[in-house]
Design a protein around this motif. Structure first.
Motif, PDB file in Angstrom:
ATOM      1  N   ARG A 119       0.590  -1.173   0.629  1.00 32.53           N
ATOM      2  CA  ARG A 119      -0.125  -0.236   0.148  1.00 32.53           C
ATOM      3  C   ARG A 119       0.874   1.642  -0.384  1.00 32.53           C
ATOM      4  NH1 ARG A 119      -2.941  -2.307   4.001  1.00 32.53           N
ATOM      5  NH2 ARG A 119      -2.393  -0.361   5.692  1.00 32.53           N
ATOM      6  N   ARG A 120       1.920   1.621   0.767  1.00 36.12           N
ATOM      7  CA  ARG A 120       2.858   2.409   0.731  1.00 36.12           C
ATOM      8  C   ARG A 120       3.693   2.550  -0.781  1.00 36.12           C
ATOM      9  NH1 ARG A 120       1.196   5.811   4.528  1.00 36.12           N
ATOM     10  NH2 ARG A 120       3.149   6.172   5.325  1.00 36.12           N
ATOM     11  N   LEU A 121       4.158   1.683  -1.230  1.00 36.82           N
ATOM     12  CA  LEU A 121       4.521   1.834  -2.279  1.00 36.82           C
ATOM     13  C   LEU A 121       3.233   1.658  -3.289  1.00 36.82           C
ATOM     14  CD1 LEU A 121       7.072  -1.524  -2.314  1.00 36.82           C
ATOM     15  CD2 LEU A 121       7.592   0.759  -1.672  1.00 36.82           C
ATOM     16  N   LYS A 122       2.299   1.753  -3.592  1.00 41.09           N
ATOM     17  CA  LYS A 122       1.629   2.388  -4.430  1.00 41.09           C
ATOM     18  C   LYS A 122       2.315   1.791  -6.064  1.00 41.09           C
ATOM     19  CE  LYS A 122       0.681   6.049  -1.979  1.00 41.09           C
ATOM     20  NZ  LYS A 122       1.274   7.838  -1.398  1.00 41.09           N
ATOM     21  N   GLY A 123       2.309   0.402  -5.622  1.00 39.59           N
ATOM     22  CA  GLY A 123       2.349  -0.235  -7.251  1.00 39.59           C
ATOM     23  C   GLY A 123       3.984  -1.015  -7.313  1.00 39.59           C
ATOM     24  N   ARG A 124       4.788   0.118  -6.953  1.00 40.61           N
ATOM     25  CA  ARG A 124       6.521  -0.063  -7.333  1.00 40.61           C
ATOM     26  C   ARG A 124       6.672  -1.103  -6.639  1.00 40.61           C
ATOM     27  NH1 ARG A 124       9.521   3.749  -4.600  1.00 40.61           N
ATOM     28  NH2 ARG A 124       7.923   4.346  -2.697  1.00 40.61           N
ATOM     29  N   VAL A 150      10.517  -6.417   9.534  1.00 43.14           N
ATOM     30  CA  VAL A 150      10.230  -5.627   9.073  1.00 43.14           C
ATOM     31  C   VAL A 150      11.542  -5.297   7.618  1.00 43.14           C
ATOM     32  CG1 VAL A 150      10.145  -2.925   8.963  1.00 43.14           C
ATOM     33  CG2 VAL A 150       7.960  -3.995  10.420  1.00 43.14           C
ATOM     34  N   MET A 151      12.217  -5.407   8.575  1.00 41.26           N
ATOM     35  CA  MET A 151      13.882  -4.925   7.648  1.00 41.26           C
ATOM     36  C   MET A 151      14.186  -6.103   7.049  1.00 41.26           C
ATOM     37  SD  MET A 151      16.448  -3.185   8.141  1.00 41.26           S
ATOM     38  CE  MET A 151      16.517  -2.592  10.215  1.00 41.26           C
ATOM     39  N   ALA A 152      13.414  -7.670   7.466  1.00 35.55           N
ATOM     40  CA  ALA A 152      13.729  -8.993   6.063  1.00 35.55           C
ATOM     41  C   ALA A 152      12.927  -8.278   5.198  1.00 35.55           C
ATOM     42  CB  ALA A 152      13.431  -9.672   7.077  1.00 35.55           C
ATOM     43  N   ILE A 153      12.171  -8.084   5.556  1.00 27.65           N
ATOM     44  CA  ILE A 153      11.092  -7.381   3.879  1.00 27.65           C
ATOM     45  C   ILE A 153      11.006  -6.394   3.210  1.00 27.65           C
ATOM     46  CG2 ILE A 153       8.957  -6.259   4.702  1.00 27.65           C
ATOM     47  CD1 ILE A 153       6.816  -7.919   3.456  1.00 27.65           C
ATOM     48  N   LEU A 154      11.971  -4.818   3.954  1.00 30.58           N
ATOM     49  CA  LEU A 154      12.320  -4.052   3.659  1.00 30.58           C
ATOM     50  C   LEU A 154      13.869  -4.485   2.520  1.00 30.58           C
ATOM     51  CD1 LEU A 154      11.401  -1.424   5.803  1.00 30.58           C
ATOM     52  CD2 LEU A 154      10.714  -2.074   3.986  1.00 30.58           C
ATOM     53  N   LYS A 155      14.406  -4.836   2.634  1.00 29.68           N
ATOM     54  CA  LYS A 155      15.865  -5.394   2.352  1.00 29.68           C
ATOM     55  C   LYS A 155      15.075  -6.545   1.079  1.00 29.68           C
ATOM     56  CE  LYS A 155      19.168  -5.860   6.157  1.00 29.68           C
ATOM     57  NZ  LYS A 155      19.837  -4.349   4.870  1.00 29.68           N
ATOM     58  N   LYS A 156      14.183  -7.179   1.514  1.00 29.23           N
ATOM     59  CA  LYS A 156      14.043  -7.763  -0.476  1.00 29.23           C
ATOM     60  C   LYS A 156      13.306  -6.752  -0.476  1.00 29.23           C
ATOM     61  CE  LYS A 156      10.755 -10.910   0.046  1.00 29.23           C
ATOM     62  NZ  LYS A 156       9.888 -11.281   0.791  1.00 29.23           N
ATOM     63  N   HIS A 157      12.957  -5.878  -0.575  1.00 20.64           N
ATOM     64  CA  HIS A 157      11.945  -5.357  -1.855  1.00 20.64           C
ATOM     65  C   HIS A 157      13.214  -3.694  -1.489  1.00 20.64           C
ATOM     66  CE1 HIS A 157       8.600  -5.832  -2.525  1.00 20.64           C
ATOM     67  NE2 HIS A 157       8.299  -6.642  -1.135  1.00 20.64           N
ATOM     68  N   GLU A 158      14.555  -3.580  -1.801  1.00 13.68           N
ATOM     69  CA  GLU A 158      15.830  -2.389  -1.314  1.00 13.68           C
ATOM     70  C   GLU A 158      15.565  -2.113  -3.245  1.00 13.68           C
ATOM     71  OE1 GLU A 158      18.763  -1.073   1.650  1.00 13.68           O
ATOM     72  OE2 GLU A 158      18.885  -3.718   0.397  1.00 13.68           O
ATOM     73  N   SER A 159      15.949  -1.122  -3.653  1.00 13.65           N
ATOM     74  CA  SER A 159      17.240  -1.058  -5.401  1.00 13.65           C
ATOM     75  C   SER A 159      18.442  -1.355  -4.669  1.00 13.65           C
ATOM     76  CB  SER A 159      16.551  -0.114  -5.194  1.00 13.65           C
ATOM     77  OG  SER A 159      17.083   1.242  -4.084  1.00 13.65           O
ATOM     78  N   LYS A 160      18.741  -1.985  -6.133  1.00 14.89           N
ATOM     79  CA  LYS A 160      19.821  -2.678  -6.215  1.00 14.89           C
ATOM     80  C   LYS A 160      20.756  -1.973  -6.996  1.00 14.89           C
ATOM     81  CE  LYS A 160      18.860  -6.232  -3.768  1.00 14.89           C
ATOM     82  NZ  LYS A 160      19.456  -6.912  -2.542  1.00 14.89           N
TER      83      LYS A 160
END
Length: 160
Positions: A119-124, A150-160
Motif C-alpha cells: 500500500r505504501r509503495l503504490k504499485g512499485r 520489517v527489516m527483512a521485508i524491506l531488504k527484499k524490496h531494496e533497490s540494488k
C-alpha cells in the motif's frame, strides 16, 4: 387546565452506562472513567458496573476481540500495535493476549506486513532510496509489526 409536568427522572449511573454501551463497545475501565467524568459517585459506579457485568453488557474479552478484529481487518495493523490499543482501553494484558491469539490465529502475519508495504509503495516493487527505507521502517514498526520482520521485508524490496 394544563397538566403538570412530571419531574425528570434521575439519570442513574446504570442508565448512563447503558447509553454509552448502546453507541459502541467499551471496556469496564472506559465506562468507569466516563461515568466518573459525568459526576457519578464511586459507589453508584461500582453498583452500575456490577449490574452491567451481570447482564453481560460489559465484557472486556468481547471488547478486546472487537478491537483486535478492527485493528487487523480494517486498519491492517500488526500484533504489537493491536496489543497497545487493547491495553490502552484499560483491558488486562492476559485478556489482550488471548484476544490477539484468537484474531491472529487465522491471519498470516507475513501477508499482512506485505500488504501494508505494498500500500505504501503504490504499485512499485522497489524502494527508491535509503531515506524511503528508513521512512517505511519507522512507519511499519509504528503500525505494530516486529522490527526484525520489517527489516527483512524491506531488504527484499531494496533497490540494488
Amino acid at each position: 387546565m394544563p397538566k403538570a409536568q412530571s419531574p425528570e427522572p434521575k439519570v442513574t449511573a446504570y442508565i448512563d452506562g447503558l447509553r454509552m454501551l448502546g453507541r459502541r463497545e467499551l471496556s469496564e475501565a472506559q465506562i468507569r472513567q466516563r461515568l466518573a467524568r459525568k459526576g457519578h459517585l464511586s459507589d453508584e459506579i461500582d453498583a452500575a458496573i456490577d449490574r452491567l457485568r451481570q447482564e453481560r453488557a460489559i465484557d472486556d474479552a468481547r471488547v478486546a476481540e472487537a478491537i483486535a478484529h478492527t485493528e487487523t481487518t480494517v486498519r491492517r495493523r500488526g500484533k504489537l500495535r493491536v496489543r497497545r490499543q487493547i491495553e490502552q482501553a484499560g483491558i488486562a494484558p492476559a485478556i489482550a493476549r488471548h484476544a490477539i491469539n484468537e484474531v491472529f490465529g487465522g491471519i498470516d502475519d507475513a501477508a499482512l506486513l506485505e500488504e501494508a508495504l505494498a500500500r505504501r509503495l503504490k504499485g512499485r516493487d522497489r524502494l527508491a532510496d535509503e531515506a524511503e527505507f528508513r521512512r517505511l521502517f519507522r512507519y511499519l514498526v509504528g503500525q505494530g509489526f516486529e522490527p526484525d520482520r520489517v527489516m527483512a521485508i524491506l531488504k527484499k524490496h531494496e533497490s540494488k
